[in-house]
Design an enzyme around this catalytic site. Structure first.
Site, short mmCIF file in Angstrom:
data_model
loop_
_atom_site.label_atom_id
_atom_site.label_comp_id
_atom_site.label_asym_id
_atom_site.label_seq_id
_atom_site.Cartn_x
_atom_site.Cartn_y
_atom_site.Cartn_z
N LYS B 68 0.86 -1.20 0.00
CA LYS B 68 0.00 0.00 0.00
C LYS B 68 0.89 1.24 0.00
O LYS B 68 1.93 1.27 0.68
CB LYS B 68 -0.89 -0.02 1.23
N SER B 143 -9.63 1.95 2.81
CA SER B 143 -8.77 2.69 1.91
C SER B 143 -7.73 1.82 1.20
O SER B 143 -7.06 2.30 0.29
CB SER B 143 -8.06 3.80 2.68
N SER B 167 -9.89 -0.20 7.02
CA SER B 167 -9.29 -0.10 5.69
C SER B 167 -8.58 -1.32 5.14
O SER B 167 -8.19 -1.30 3.98
CB SER B 167 -8.34 1.10 5.65
#
Lengths: 92, 478
Positions: B68, B143, B167
């Protein structure tokens, strides 16, 4: 409820420029969220606040010198530098 | 045939690490989902080649992974999905990256996310929305949308995400993969660009519970560079919890996580799963967590307050965008932040600044911290006589791109089942448990602090006795 003027004041505290056209839209969306936050007033909270889930406090280490990131590496990301310094706009 | 660590490891043995890594990049080339922000083809192939010629004894040797883009990778662009970090190349690796590299993992690149991890759909990314591989008109969740989507699309076998209010678990649920949010403090946050420091945790994602456990064994140690990180609290490996057995396990089912607002198909799938575990020897009982209704408000007050402080460092001076012209310092900061941050980020910073400002600090921030205490107590009480809690991860399956993004509050409401877990700091793993109209459904198994072992065991048992983890885009789906 937050007014357009308060939005301007808060935005300046947060160092974010918001122009007049945007102020109203920000105030509207913020107010709907703040309305929702008011829910928290419904309950009685006669407890201590939780700052850290496990009640951890200051974690210290011995005062021993260890290598840090080299300055030259750090300065590579700075948009404007001068000698060994990061150059910034006039402050005073 | 799912592309999990076991099958990738077999492929490497049958061919080479370089061939396997190259084939993932080939898959990525024809991607339709916009999951990647930065690809690191040269360094990845070079590392794979080195592993082929010199060998590597690390537990993840040759295994490709997606990271990420809020996790610092030395020498590799790190953007947090934001314009304001354009051009930023971290001079250091996050602790978890150091561990992954030492274990022989091959970083394919950085994946898409909601800007600064603020969102539930990956729609706030400066680099465009990532599409859900199961339905390109839908969001992958957020996210860590990129992290989940690339695994679901077989563009990487495993990935790292971060979870502050759901997330990792939300996109895992929407994309039909496994995602674990560790106990707060189990994994180091050193190098994770902070959103809300008392809530953030880095978590693994993959096709199977076993893959998440393997990653945890690599990244989940004590790190003195993160003073909130205690690391694992036992000597046993996370992998040792991969036991197919729930005999005698006591499952608590919190009633507040079901009912109004939760899709009927989602509820049915989760209850089917609970009954499945019951048929395997577990017992369940309904529990009540009376302060659940206040968790969302408390979360958004705390998270935005902490974010307003954490994001104050983005001022255009030391990294990222620098504004043109040279006016006074306040104007400079204000212009760069206005230009560099997206709408949702600015909104949350302003909310947080307001909640912390003089006159409102006690009313909002301190109040929310007290509510947090009550929510933590709800979990402690529910888990006193139960080993785990089971609930839907998300109240629905993946929604359409654009459906919720115009009204922040509607989008925040989607987090209702995930945020209480972060407030309490307990671990939670989301596993696929069904489909609705071809879209994945996830359930979360929540455990006591530092008891990842039990939730991994429960999740692994459920997975091994069902076949949801074998469903991929190329196979038939219910």
């Amino acid at each position: 409820m937050i007014t357009d003027e308060e939005v301007e004041h808060i935005a300046s505290l947060a160092r974010i420029k918001i122009d007049d056209a945007e102020k109203k839209s920000y105030a509207e969306k913020l107010n709907s969220v703040l309305d929702y936050f008011a829910k928290l007033d419904e309950i009685d909270t006669d407890v201590a606040p939780t700052y850290h889930v496990f009640g951890h406090t200051n974690v210290l280490r011995g005062d021993a010198v260890v290598p840090s990131l080299p300055q030259v590496e750090i300065l590579k990301n700075a948009p404007v530098t001068k000698d060994d310094y990061i150059k910034a706009p006039r402050i005073v | 045939m799912i592309s999990d660590i076991t099958s990738v490891r077999q492929n490497i043995q049958d061919t080479t690490a370089e061939e396997v890594t190259t084939s993932f990049f080939d898959t990525i080339k024809s991607s339709k989902i916009n999951g990647w922000i930065t690809l690191a083809q040269d360094s990845a192939i070079a590392k794979a080649r080195k592993i082929d010629t010199e060998g590597h004894s690390g537990p993840l040797a040759g295994i490709p992974i997606a990271i990420k883009d809020n996790i610092s990778t030395k020498g590799m662009a790190t953007t947090c999905g934001s314009k304001i970090l354009s051009g930023y190349i971290p001079p250091y690796d996050a602790h978890v990256i150091e561990k992954l590299r030492a274990a022989g993992a091959i970083i394919l690149g950085k994946v898409n996310m909601d800007e600064f991890a603020m969102g539930t759909s990956t729609e706030t990314s400066y680099y465009g929305t990532t599409k859900n591989p199961w339905d390109l008109s839908r969001v992958p969740g957020g996210s860590s949308g990129g992290s989940a989507a690339v695994v679901a699309a077989d563009e990487a076998p495993i990935s790292l995400g971060s979870d502050t209010g759901g997330s990792v678990r939300c996109p895992a649920s929407f994309c039909g993969v496994v995602g674990l949010k560790p106990t707060y403090g189990a994994v180091s946050r050193y190098g994770l660009i902070a959103y809300a420091s008392s809530l953030d945790q880095i978590g693994p994602m993959g096709h199977t519970v076993a893959d998440c456990a393997e990653i945890m064994d690599v990244i989940g140690d004590h790190d003195p560079k993160d003073s909130t990180c205690i690391g694992k609290q036992t000597d046993v490996s996370y992998r040792s919890a991969l036991v197919d057995d729930v005999e005698g396990m006591k499952i608590g089912v919190p009633s507040e996580y079901f009912g109004e607002g939760v899709d009927a198909d989602v509820e049915k799938s989760v209850w089917d799963a609970i009954h499945k575990l019951e048929s395997l020897g577990a017992t369940y009982n309904e529990v009540t967590m009376p302060h659940t209704d206040y968790a969302l408000a408390a979360y958004y007050v705390i998270a935005t307050s902490e974010a307003s402080s954490n994001l104050a460092r983005f001022d255009g001076m030391r990294y990222g965008l620098r504004p043109e012209g040279d006016t006074n310092i306040v104007d400079t900061y204000s212009r760069i932040r206005s230009d560099g941050f997206g709408e949702e980020v600015k909104r949350r910073i302003i909310l947080g600044t307001y909640a912390l400002s003089a006159g409102y600090h006690d009313k909002y921030y301190i109040k929310a911290l007290k509510v947090r205490t009550l929510i933590k107590q709800d979990f402690e009480n529910a888990l006193k006589d139960n080993d785990v809690l089971i609930a839907p991860t998300m109240p629905q399956s993946a929604f359409k791109i654009g459906e919720k993004i115009d009204d922040p509050l509607t989008l925040y409401m989607a987090d209702v089942n995930t945020v209480p877990v972060n407030l309490a700091g307990v671990p939670s793993i989301s596993v696929p448990c069904g489909f609705t109209n071809g879209l994945p459904i996830g359930l979360q198994i929540i455990g006591k602090h530092f008891d990842e072992t039990t939730i991994i065991q429960a999740a692994h048992t459920f997975e091994q006795n069902t076949d949801y983890h074998t469903k991929s885009l190329s196979s038939e789906v219910a």
